[in-house]
Design a protein around this motif. Structure first.
Motif, PDB file in Angstrom:
ATOM      1  N   PHE A 176       0.861  -1.185   0.000  1.00 18.31           N
ATOM      2  CA  PHE A 176       0.000   0.000   0.000  1.00 18.31           C
ATOM      3  C   PHE A 176       0.891   1.227   0.000  1.00 18.31           C
ATOM      4  N   TYR A 177       0.993   1.891  -1.173  1.00 20.54           N
ATOM      5  CA  TYR A 177       1.904   3.015  -1.350  1.00 20.54           C
ATOM      6  C   TYR A 177       1.150   4.167  -2.002  1.00 20.54           C
ATOM      7  N   PHE A 178       1.562   5.390  -1.678  1.00 20.65           N
ATOM      8  CA  PHE A 178       0.890   6.556  -2.245  1.00 20.65           C
ATOM      9  C   PHE A 178       1.074   6.569  -3.770  1.00 20.65           C
ATOM     10  N   PRO A 179      -0.020   6.668  -4.534  1.00 19.36           N
ATOM     11  CA  PRO A 179       0.092   6.603  -6.000  1.00 19.36           C
ATOM     12  C   PRO A 179       0.997   7.676  -6.595  1.00 19.36           C
ATOM     13  N   ASP A 180       0.989   8.892  -6.024  1.00 16.45           N
ATOM     14  CA  ASP A 180       1.796   9.964  -6.606  1.00 16.45           C
ATOM     15  C   ASP A 180       3.262   9.877  -6.215  1.00 16.45           C
ATOM     16  N   GLY A 183       7.155   6.786  -8.195  1.00 17.43           N
ATOM     17  CA  GLY A 183       8.474   6.979  -8.788  1.00 17.43           C
ATOM     18  C   GLY A 183       9.616   6.710  -7.838  1.00 17.43           C
ATOM     19  N   ASN A 184       9.353   6.707  -6.528  1.00 16.13           N
ATOM     20  CA  ASN A 184      10.415   6.425  -5.554  1.00 16.13           C
ATOM     21  C   ASN A 184      11.030   5.045  -5.761  1.00 16.13           C
ATOM     22  N   VAL A 185      10.195   4.079  -6.141  1.00 17.59           N
ATOM     23  CA  VAL A 185      10.740   2.728  -6.311  1.00 17.59           C
ATOM     24  C   VAL A 185      11.640   2.662  -7.536  1.00 17.59           C
ATOM     25  N   LEU A 186      11.352   3.454  -8.575  1.00 16.41           N
ATOM     26  CA  LEU A 186      12.226   3.479  -9.748  1.00 16.41           C
ATOM     27  C   LEU A 186      13.589   4.045  -9.399  1.00 16.41           C
ATOM     28  N   LYS A 187      13.603   5.074  -8.550  1.00 10.65           N
ATOM     29  CA  LYS A 187      14.876   5.671  -8.148  1.00 10.65           C
ATOM     30  C   LYS A 187      15.741   4.670  -7.393  1.00 10.65           C
ATOM     31  N   GLN A 393      15.220   9.722 -24.198  1.00  6.04           N
ATOM     32  CA  GLN A 393      14.056   8.919 -24.592  1.00  6.04           C
ATOM     33  C   GLN A 393      13.127   8.748 -23.406  1.00  6.04           C
ATOM     34  N   CYS A 394      11.837   9.028 -23.641  1.00  5.76           N
ATOM     35  CA  CYS A 394      10.822   8.956 -22.589  1.00  5.76           C
ATOM     36  C   CYS A 394      10.436   7.502 -22.328  1.00  5.76           C
ATOM     37  N   SER A 395      10.259   7.167 -21.065  1.00  8.76           N
ATOM     38  CA  SER A 395       9.867   5.799 -20.701  1.00  8.76           C
ATOM     39  C   SER A 395       8.399   5.536 -21.006  1.00  8.76           C
ATOM     40  N   ASP A 396       7.608   6.608 -21.120  1.00  8.07           N
ATOM     41  CA  ASP A 396       6.179   6.460 -21.394  1.00  8.07           C
ATOM     42  C   ASP A 396       5.929   6.528 -22.897  1.00  8.07           C
ATOM     43  N   SER A 441       0.900  10.554 -17.043  1.00  7.39           N
ATOM     44  CA  SER A 441       1.112   9.262 -16.395  1.00  7.39           C
ATOM     45  C   SER A 441       0.971   9.401 -14.881  1.00  7.39           C
ATOM     46  N   LYS A 442       0.472   8.341 -14.239  1.00  5.95           N
ATOM     47  CA  LYS A 442       0.326   8.356 -12.783  1.00  5.95           C
ATOM     48  C   LYS A 442       1.660   8.181 -12.079  1.00  5.95           C
ATOM     49  N   THR A 443       2.651   7.735 -12.816  1.00  6.84           N
ATOM     50  CA  THR A 443       3.982   7.571 -12.235  1.00  6.84           C
ATOM     51  C   THR A 443       4.917   8.651 -12.762  1.00  6.84           C
ATOM     52  N   GLN A 444       5.980   8.878 -12.038  1.00  8.07           N
ATOM     53  CA  GLN A 444       6.952   9.893 -12.424  1.00  8.07           C
ATOM     54  C   GLN A 444       7.683   9.452 -13.694  1.00  8.07           C
ATOM     55  N   THR A 445       7.687  10.309 -14.701  1.00 10.32           N
ATOM     56  CA  THR A 445       8.317   9.972 -15.979  1.00 10.32           C
ATOM     57  C   THR A 445       9.827   9.851 -15.820  1.00 10.32           C
ATOM     58  N   SER A 446      10.372   8.790 -16.385  1.00  9.74           N
ATOM     59  CA  SER A 446      11.827   8.648 -16.424  1.00  9.74           C
ATOM     60  C   SER A 446      12.308   8.846 -17.856  1.00  9.74           C
TER      61      SER A 446
END
Length: 577
Positions: A176-180, A183-187, A393-396, A441-446
């Motif tokens: 259970f993690y905050f949707p906004d 991106g923390n997990v990608l970092k 290059q955008c991940s999305d 996107s709901k996740t932070q763009t990489s």
């Protein structure tokens, strides 16, 4: 008178005898004590003759080489970190099965959108995998703050980053993690480095069992890890090391808490505890408190307990909350007599606890005041400053979904990396109305750095001379990936001339700035073509059908090794230029 003298004389030898006996008893006790000390020292030397260094979090600890070590599940930034050995085939099978299982489950509204994000992830440390965001849930209700009833609503998603590299798999997960903040997990995922042999890293970071996380990490990410160790030759001896950064220090120190605990026992029970040490102790430059006790257990076993604790800080990852313990007399079914005497146990504790220190790291070489260039393949996230000018290059996007400005965009160093605005396909009604829908996107763009050229690669206005293909040149190029080419000594900056076999697959720049060729990709073994030059109007003839270009021998310089002619520029519609 004689009798008195006789009596006095008789008393003198008796006193001398008593004194001599007392002296002999004391000397024997001292010698016995010294004998035990030598025996204890011999035991400690024997057990610590061969040692190994263990990296735990940001600290090093020396333990006997025979020590069997296990770790609990680390936690960082709200994610549990599970690390285990696995082959690449096993990982890919497990990843596919996990993604299929998540997709098969209905979402909270009973629909088929349980899996919200499935994104490929490629880390800088050699690990690749996938980010899965799913199982959105809402927790709502009412709560009292003492004066009034307040309504609350919490929305969260399950997050999993499944990574693999060098025979090691790492799962970063939160139920259970905050949707906004996904991106923390990608970092974290892109900073993972596999470390199957648990070697002590030279670079800064956080050690775990089988992998480590490269810095930078901060105290507010609350990194936590626990290590356990036992000695097969002395199975009653157990070690425990707990590291937890960013926690609020306890207002009561170890010594004060131990005294408060002892006061809760009855006088009879307190007699079973003997404090051998209770004082501040600094280890490795870090201030802490130490308590050492001898305990007479109810089954008459004599055991020893050693405890060193650092209160920690909220803002310094190098001064976390630390608990280090060594206990003797630990049995599988209750306390057993200590396998070490008091002196030997003290010596063992002092030897091992004194080895705790912050892991030193090699500082980066400073050859210039400027920061080193960002390598191709590096990642940056929306909101961060661009570390290097170039094509990112955008991940999305993809699969029919465009990106405003193109999926590959030129971003200058220092600019803010943008959050991608995605352009889904238009419906017929939207096309008739001239409306283009969009969403973020709901996740932070990489963004991934794919090329450092300062402008797009555009086709030449005139036909260019082509290289003779590998097969026609009669040269095989099998097994010549970039690593092989580098081993063969073909370095960036090497030159080759027209008509010679291309020594390495990659991008080659024509050495004559007047040529139309610019930078072109050639395969290893193909014959390098001549350079192409435009003719001025009317240079040879004023006829409309006259030649517009000529070819001449030229020199080519290798600017980048590459197995394939991947493009790194895009037009406004996101298509490759």
């Amino acid at each position: 008178m004689k009798h008195w003298i006789h009596n006095k004389l008789a008393k003198v030898p008796a006193g001398i005898v008593i004194a001599a006996l007392a002296t002999a008893w004391a000397l024997g006790a001292v010698l016995n004590e010294h004998g035990m000390a030598r025996q204890d020292r011999h035991e400690v030397v024997r057990m610590t003759e061969k040692m190994k260094t263990v990296c735990v979090g940001r600290f090093l600890l020396d333990l006997p080489k025979e020590a069997q070590i296990t770790f609990s599940t680390p936690r960082i930034d709200g994610f549990t970190v599970v690390i285990f050995p696995e082959t690449l085939d096993e990982f890919q099978t497990r990843l596919a099965e996990r993604e299929a299982l998540i997709k098969a489950k209905p979402d909270r509204l009973g629909g088929d959108r349980n899996l919200e994000v499935a994104k490929e992830v490629r880390g800088d440390g050699g690990m690749t995998g996938k980010l899965l965001v799913h199982s959105r849930a809402v927790k709502e209700g009412t709560a009292s703050n003492g004066l009034e009833i307040e309504r609350y609503r919490h929305e969260g998603v399950a997050v999993e980053a499944l990574m693999h590299g060098n025979g090691v798999s790492v799962n970063l997960a939160s139920d259970f993690y905050f949707p906004d903040m996904v991106g923390n997990v990608l970092k974290l995922a892109v900073k993972l480095v596999p470390n199957p042999e648990n070697k002590v890293p030279a670079e800064p970071g956080f050690c775990m069992d089988g992998a480590y996380l490269r810095d930078p990490l901060t105290a507010d990410q609350l990194e936590q890890i626990t290590m356990f160790a036992r000695l097969p030759s002395n199975p009653d001896i157990r070690f425990l090391l707990i590291l937890a950064a960013g926690l609020q220090p306890d207002k009561d120190g170890l010594i004060e808490r131990d005294a408060a605990t002892k006061s809760q026992f009855s006088p009879t029970e307190r007699m079973r505890f003997s404090r051998l040490r209770a004082a501040p102790r600094t280890i490795g430059g870090i201030y802490g408190e130490e308590v050492v006790k001898r305990v007479h257990e109810l089954n008459d076993s004599i055991v020893y307990s050693f405890w060193w604790e650092v209160a920690g800080t909220t803002d310094n990852i190098f001064v976390p909350h630390i608990v280090f313990q060594m206990d003797t007399g630990e049995g599988d079914h209750g306390p057993v007599p200590s396998s070490l005497s008091e002196g030997a146990a003290m010596g063992m504790w002092d030897r091992i606890s004194s080895s705790i220190r912050v892991r030193p790291t090699q500082p980066p070489e400073r050859v210039a005041a400027e920061s080193p260039p960002t390598p191709l393949g590096s990642y940056a996230w929306a909101g961060e400053r661009c570390p290097e000018s170039g094509w990112w290059q955008c991940s999305d996007g993809g699969n029919g979904i465009g990106v405003l400005g193109g999926q590959r965009q030129y971003i200058r160093k220092g600019e803010r990396m943008p959050q991608a605005l995605l352009l889904p396909p238009q419906t017929l009604w939207e096309k008739l109305r001239g409306v283009q829908p969009s969403f973020e996107s709901k996740t932070q763009t990489s963004w991934k750095l794919v090329d450092k050229r300062s402008r797009k690669r555009v086709p030449s206005p005139l036909p260019l001379a082509q290289a003779t293909p590998v097969a026609a040149a009669g040269i095989t190029s099998a097994g010549t990936g970039p690593s092989v080419m580098e081993q063969q000594g073909v370095a960036v900056g090497s030159f080759a001339a027209t008509g010679l076999p291309c020594p390495a697959s990659g991008w080659w720049l024509c050495d004559d700035p007047r040529a139309l060729d610019g930078t072109r990709w050639f395969a290893r073994g193909s014959l390098l073509p001549p350079a192409t030059f435009a003719l001025p109007p009317g240079g040879f003839s004023r006829s409309a059908n006259s030649a517009k270009s000529i070819e001449r021998r030229g020199a080519w310089r290798l600017v980048r090794l590459a197995d394939a002619p991947e493009q790194a520029a895009s037009d406004d519609n996101g298509k490759l230029a």
